[in-house]
Design a protein around this motif. Structure first.
Motif, PDB file in Angstrom:
ATOM      1  N   ASP A  11      44.284  43.475  48.288  1.00  0.00           N
ATOM      2  CA  ASP A  11      45.531  43.913  48.917  1.00  0.00           C
ATOM      3  C   ASP A  11      45.350  44.385  50.345  1.00  0.00           C
ATOM      4  O   ASP A  11      46.333  44.706  51.016  1.00  0.00           O
ATOM      5  N   SER A  12      44.118  44.435  50.827  1.00  0.00           N
ATOM      6  CA  SER A  12      43.882  44.849  52.211  1.00  0.00           C
ATOM      7  C   SER A  12      43.847  43.663  53.180  1.00  0.00           C
ATOM      8  O   SER A  12      43.872  43.859  54.393  1.00  0.00           O
ATOM      9  N   TYR A  13      43.793  42.450  52.659  1.00  0.00           N
ATOM     10  CA  TYR A  13      43.640  41.262  53.502  1.00  0.00           C
ATOM     11  C   TYR A  13      44.978  40.805  54.075  1.00  0.00           C
ATOM     12  O   TYR A  13      45.999  40.794  53.387  1.00  0.00           O
ATOM     13  N   SER A  14      44.958  40.383  55.337  1.00  0.00           N
ATOM     14  CA  SER A  14      46.138  39.785  55.962  1.00  0.00           C
ATOM     15  C   SER A  14      46.039  38.259  55.972  1.00  0.00           C
ATOM     16  O   SER A  14      47.023  37.570  56.257  1.00  0.00           O
ATOM     17  N   THR A  15      44.870  37.727  55.670  1.00  0.00           N
ATOM     18  CA  THR A  15      44.677  36.287  55.496  1.00  0.00           C
ATOM     19  C   THR A  15      43.398  36.080  54.692  1.00  0.00           C
ATOM     20  O   THR A  15      42.496  36.934  54.698  1.00  0.00           O
ATOM     21  N   PHE A  16      43.330  34.967  53.983  1.00  0.00           N
ATOM     22  CA  PHE A  16      42.147  34.696  53.167  1.00  0.00           C
ATOM     23  C   PHE A  16      42.043  33.195  52.953  1.00  0.00           C
ATOM     24  O   PHE A  16      43.049  32.508  52.744  1.00  0.00           O
ATOM     25  N   THR A  17      40.817  32.694  53.010  1.00  0.00           N
ATOM     26  CA  THR A  17      40.565  31.285  52.728  1.00  0.00           C
ATOM     27  C   THR A  17      39.630  31.182  51.534  1.00  0.00           C
ATOM     28  O   THR A  17      38.531  31.748  51.554  1.00  0.00           O
ATOM     29  N   TYR A  18      40.067  30.497  50.514  1.00  0.00           N
ATOM     30  CA  TYR A  18      39.239  30.329  49.320  1.00  0.00           C
ATOM     31  C   TYR A  18      38.924  28.846  49.132  1.00  0.00           C
ATOM     32  O   TYR A  18      39.576  27.965  49.721  1.00  0.00           O
TER      33      TYR A  18
END
Length: 329
Positions: free
Chosen positions: A238-245
């Motif tokens: 919940d702290s991420y503003s973007t994420f790539t998986y």
């Protein structure tokens, strides 16, 4: 003969007196006890003592039908609650015990059950899950990933997609991996809800797409998101503003997907005031649930939990959340 009549009268009067006493005594017994009378209860000093716990010591308590600072929310909000976690004081409550539809805020309960499985060592974040079939998400407007039968993805990445992007198929994949079937996983969700006191909720799917018998309350969501705060993986996500998986497709090739949060305070649609820090959150939207947002936040280093189910739309939802922020002043 005359003496017998006198005896009969005396006995009759005595009997009536006894009956009258018993009747009056029964009436008095049903009344409240006299508050001026205190009865000492002897306690053996050898008995063990226990620290009182429960809702009154751990959570805010709300009376049925109780409204708190509700005038700003009555016209266009299905339900809302805001609690000062440092004092357990209810700051705002409107329809907080009313049955409502949770939409994708359901996924918080899904994540809690998955976290329990992680903590118990039944699964790990690095476990690779291979899809045995395409997920049956038939709602065309529902958020869904591009994964299909034969794709392989880790539990960690499933949780990121579940909570950040609100992928509905990820909820199904996790439910089947942890519970065996969606139905068995939903039993686990309801058991977990009961365990944490969210006893006015009933979950029959892991994603929150509308079903009439799938419901919660604003108060239960307060309990659920407070529980979510206890899990490091949820607060991390919940702290991420973007994420790539990444995941492996059915042909064995590595694919990537860059996702952004559905929470507009993180993705840039709305600005979070500088004195507010977001800890955990989840959004949800369906035509019958309205626009929902629940969060744990720090306001001037003071802890609050809030939930809003808005009947108008996203702009009004974030306006209502800002109203809640202002009421803490």
């Amino acid at each position: 003969m005359g003496r017998a009549i006198i005896y009969y009268l005396i006995l009759s009067i005595a009997a009536l007196s006894i009956i009258g006493y018993l009747v009056l005594d029964s009436k008095n017994f049903n009344n409240h006890y006299d508050e001026d009378i205190s009865i000492a209860v002897p306690v053996d000093s050898s008995f063990p003592t226990f620290e009182l716990t429960g809702y009154q010591s751990e959570n805010a308590v709300l009376k049925p039908g109780e409204e708190v600072n509700a005038s700003l929310f009555q016209d266009d909000t299905y339900a809302t609650i805001m609690v000062d976690n440092d004092t357990n004081e209810v700051v705002v409550a409107h329809n907080a015990l009313r049955r409502i539809y949770p939409a994708s805020t359901t996924k918080l309960m899904t994540a809690l059950v998955v976290c329990d499985a992680l903590n118990e060592g039944k699964i790990s974040l690095d476990d690779e899950v291979t899809l045995q079939h395409d997920t049956a998400i038939t709602d065309e407007s529902a958020m869904k990933s591009s994964l299909t039968k034969g794709c392989t993805i880790t539990v960690r990445n499933l949780l990121y997609g579940l909570l950040m992007k609100s992928y509905n198929d990820f909820a199904v994949i996790l439910a089947e991996y942890v519970g065996g079937t969606e139905a068995d996983f939903c039993t686990m969700m309801n058991n977990k809800a009961y365990q944490i006191g969210a006893t006015s909720s009933h979950f029959i799917n892991p994603h929150g797409l509308h079903e009439d018998d799938h419901y919660t309350t604003a108060y239960d969501m307060y309990l659920i998101i407070r529980e979510a705060k206890k899990h490091a993986i949820i607060t991390e996500i919940d702290s991420y503003s973007t994420f790539t998986y990444s995941y492996t497709d059915a042909e064995g090739y590595t694919q990537t997907d860059s996702i952004s949060p559905t929470n507009q305070f993180l993705s840039g649609g709305y600005q979070l005031p500088s004195n507010i820090t977001m800890e955990t959150w989840k959004t949800g939207t369906t035509s019958k649930a309205g626009s929902c947002l629940t969060m744990n936040v720090l306001i001037n280093e003071h802890s609050y939990t809030l939930f809003v189910a808005d009947s108008i739309g996203p702009d009004d939802l974030y306006s209502k959340v800002s109203t809640l922020f202002n009421l803490t002043n």
